[in-house]
Design a protein around this motif. Structure first.
Motif, PDB file in Angstrom:
ATOM      1  N   SER A 245     -69.603  53.849 -21.313  1.00 32.05           N
ATOM      2  CA  SER A 245     -69.191  53.903 -22.715  1.00 32.05           C
ATOM      3  C   SER A 245     -68.102  52.859 -22.978  1.00 32.05           C
ATOM      4  O   SER A 245     -67.426  52.437 -22.045  1.00 32.05           O
ATOM      5  N   ILE A 283     -75.159  52.163 -20.014  1.00 30.09           N
ATOM      6  CA  ILE A 283     -74.514  52.870 -21.121  1.00 30.09           C
ATOM      7  C   ILE A 283     -75.277  54.168 -21.389  1.00 30.09           C
ATOM      8  O   ILE A 283     -76.513  54.166 -21.394  1.00 30.09           O
ATOM      9  N   THR A 285     -75.997  56.928 -24.227  1.00 34.76           N
ATOM     10  CA  THR A 285     -75.817  57.194 -25.661  1.00 34.76           C
ATOM     11  C   THR A 285     -75.946  58.693 -25.903  1.00 34.76           C
ATOM     12  O   THR A 285     -76.666  59.387 -25.201  1.00 34.76           O
ATOM     13  N   GLU A 290     -69.818  62.288 -28.906  1.00 31.29           N
ATOM     14  CA  GLU A 290     -69.788  60.849 -29.212  1.00 31.29           C
ATOM     15  C   GLU A 290     -69.919  60.629 -30.716  1.00 31.29           C
ATOM     16  O   GLU A 290     -70.925  60.987 -31.326  1.00 31.29           O
ATOM     17  N   GLN A 294     -67.268  55.760 -31.761  1.00 31.41           N
ATOM     18  CA  GLN A 294     -67.256  55.584 -30.301  1.00 31.41           C
ATOM     19  C   GLN A 294     -68.509  54.835 -29.844  1.00 31.41           C
ATOM     20  O   GLN A 294     -68.452  53.992 -28.947  1.00 31.41           O
ATOM     21  N   SER A 298     -69.043  51.032 -27.940  1.00 30.75           N
ATOM     22  CA  SER A 298     -69.937  50.616 -26.841  1.00 30.75           C
ATOM     23  C   SER A 298     -70.692  49.349 -27.232  1.00 30.75           C
ATOM     24  O   SER A 298     -70.805  48.410 -26.436  1.00 30.75           O
TER      25      SER A 298
END
Ligand code: SF4
Length: 414
Positions: A245, A283, A285, A290, A294, A298
């Motif tokens: 992240s 990453i 998601t 989140e 945020q 990323s």
């Protein structure tokens, strides 16, 4: 015995399945296609829910065909009940006791029990996977792998170096060192990743080493020595460094013990030492909580660091993990949309990066056979290069890049 072997998931799983296959062949068993097998070894992965479902479906298929099913990989440690519900006769081979596969299949012709067969170079590739340890030091809140693989257990340097020597003697030219976290190597046996690399690169011969996934937390304390060890021509200038992240609060919630700045600093240090290294990252998601901001962080981090590749994973709540019970779950459609947006960015950046290399000259090593008339090679930064011709594997060529796609470079011999 006629046995089939299939492996899913990470490079470590692939390495373990190859090791068990060698044990079986060494004992005189025949490794065949699943339909021709009496016993089927399935080296499983359950890192995300969709993969777990796929594994259970595959086990049910084999059961349906009256195969005796042996389960390896992470499900053998943490999902025995779920597997037994599908196949009550399934037998589990713990990732910490791979030799048990012979107890289950039989010692075979007894000529060389327990001694892995000399590996015959496969026709289409020259890479050998060498596990350097398993388990890890971290407690990432979303991770089911650590539940399956347990605490860090590094293999002794001598064992690993002996395995590498053996592979090189068999003709392999690309050695893939793998673990859950290669940067944690040696923390439990008074060694370290750079020590191990220095030992392996002192072996004679022209070959390449690819280092598997490293956790930023464990790479930081050995970064300077690791970069010095990477300076050997034998080490691909390739770093797989999952950041997960671009937001520090979310990293804390993931129990990732580093900051976004640590990731940026390591990438900068690596790039200031080596001309044009290749950096790969991961990453997640849709991690619980989140926010759009945020997620944007990323995206912005990827645009700032511009890694060569980004592995995008949608958060998957895994039973037994801390994140499984976290509230503020991100709706599936939103998590999917975020991973799509990140994938679009990834493809665009990958194409842009590769197009910027058109016209450049590289020295590459051929590593894989593709369709007839083409070969895959790798630059010193492990970038994939497609070459015309059925070229001998493990050979080095000077090439000129003539075109690019988001997946690979295309070149002609210089
Ligand atoms: S470092 Fe984290 S994500 Fe990787 S295996 Fe360990 S606990 Fe799982």
């Amino acid at each position: 015995m006629r046995v089939s072997v299939e492996a899913y998931g990470c490079t470590l799983n692939q390495g373990e399945s190859r090791f068990m296959q060698e044990l079986l062949e060494g004992a005189g068993h025949e490794v065949v296609e699943p339909d021709d097998a009496e016993t089927s070894l399935v080296v499983t992965c359950c890192v995300i829910e969709s993969t777990e479902r796929r594994m259970l479906k595959r086990i049910a298929e084999l059961k349906e065909k009256d195969k005796r099913v042996l389960i390896g990989g992470c499900m053998a440690s943490i999902m025995k009940e779920k597997v037994s519900a599908v196949d009550p006769d399934a037998v589990f081979i713990s990732p910490r006791n791979l030799e048990k596969v012979l107890d289950e299949v039989g010692e075979g012709d007894g000529k060389s029990p327990g001694e892995p067969a000399d590996r015959v170079l496969p026709e289409n590739s020259i890479d050998a996977i060498v596990p350097i340890g398993q388990g890890c030091t971290e407690r990432c809140s979303y991770c089911v792998t650590r539940l399956a693989r347990g605490a860090l257990k590094s293999r002794p340097e001598e064992d690993i170096t002996a395995s590498v020597s053996r592979r090189l003697a068999e003709g392999f030219k690309e050695i893939r060192l793998t673990a859950q976290d290669t940067a944690a190597y040696g923390r439990d046996n008074d060694s370290s990743l750079p020590d191990l690399l220095n030992r392996i690169t002192s072996l004679d011969g022209e070959f390449r080493i690819r280092i598997g996934m490293a956790n930023i937390t464990n790479l930081k304390p050995v970064l300077a020595e690791t970069i010095r060890a990477f300076d050997s021509d034998k080490v691909y200038k390739f770093l797989h460094l999952p950041v997960q992240s671009g937001d520090d609060d979310l990293l804390r919630s993931m129990r990732r013990r580093y900051s976004v700045k640590d990731f940026i600093d390591i990438c900068e240090d690596f790039r200031s030492k080596f001309p044009n290294p290749s950096i790969s990252t991961d990453i997640i998601t849709g991690f619980p909580g989140e926010t759009q901001e945020q997620f944007q962080a990323s995206l912005d981090l990827m645009k700032e660091v511009r890694p060569d590749s980004i592995n995008v994973t949608r958060f998957s709540a895994r039973e037994g993990t801390e994140a499984f019970n976290m509230d503020k779950k991100v709706p599936g459609w939103e998590s999917k949309e975020r991973s799509r947006e990140l994938t679009r960015l990834r493809l665009g950046m990958s194409l842009e990066k590769k197009e910027s290399l058109v016209g450049s000259a590289f020295r590459v090593m051929t590593t894989e056979r593709l369709k007839p008339g083409t070969s895959m090679a790798r630059t010193d930064s492990y970038r994939p290069v497609v070459l015309p011709g059925d070229l001998p594997l493990g050979s080095f060529y000077d090439v000129k890049i003539v075109s690019a796609t988001d997946a690979c470079l295309k070149a002609e011999l210089a």
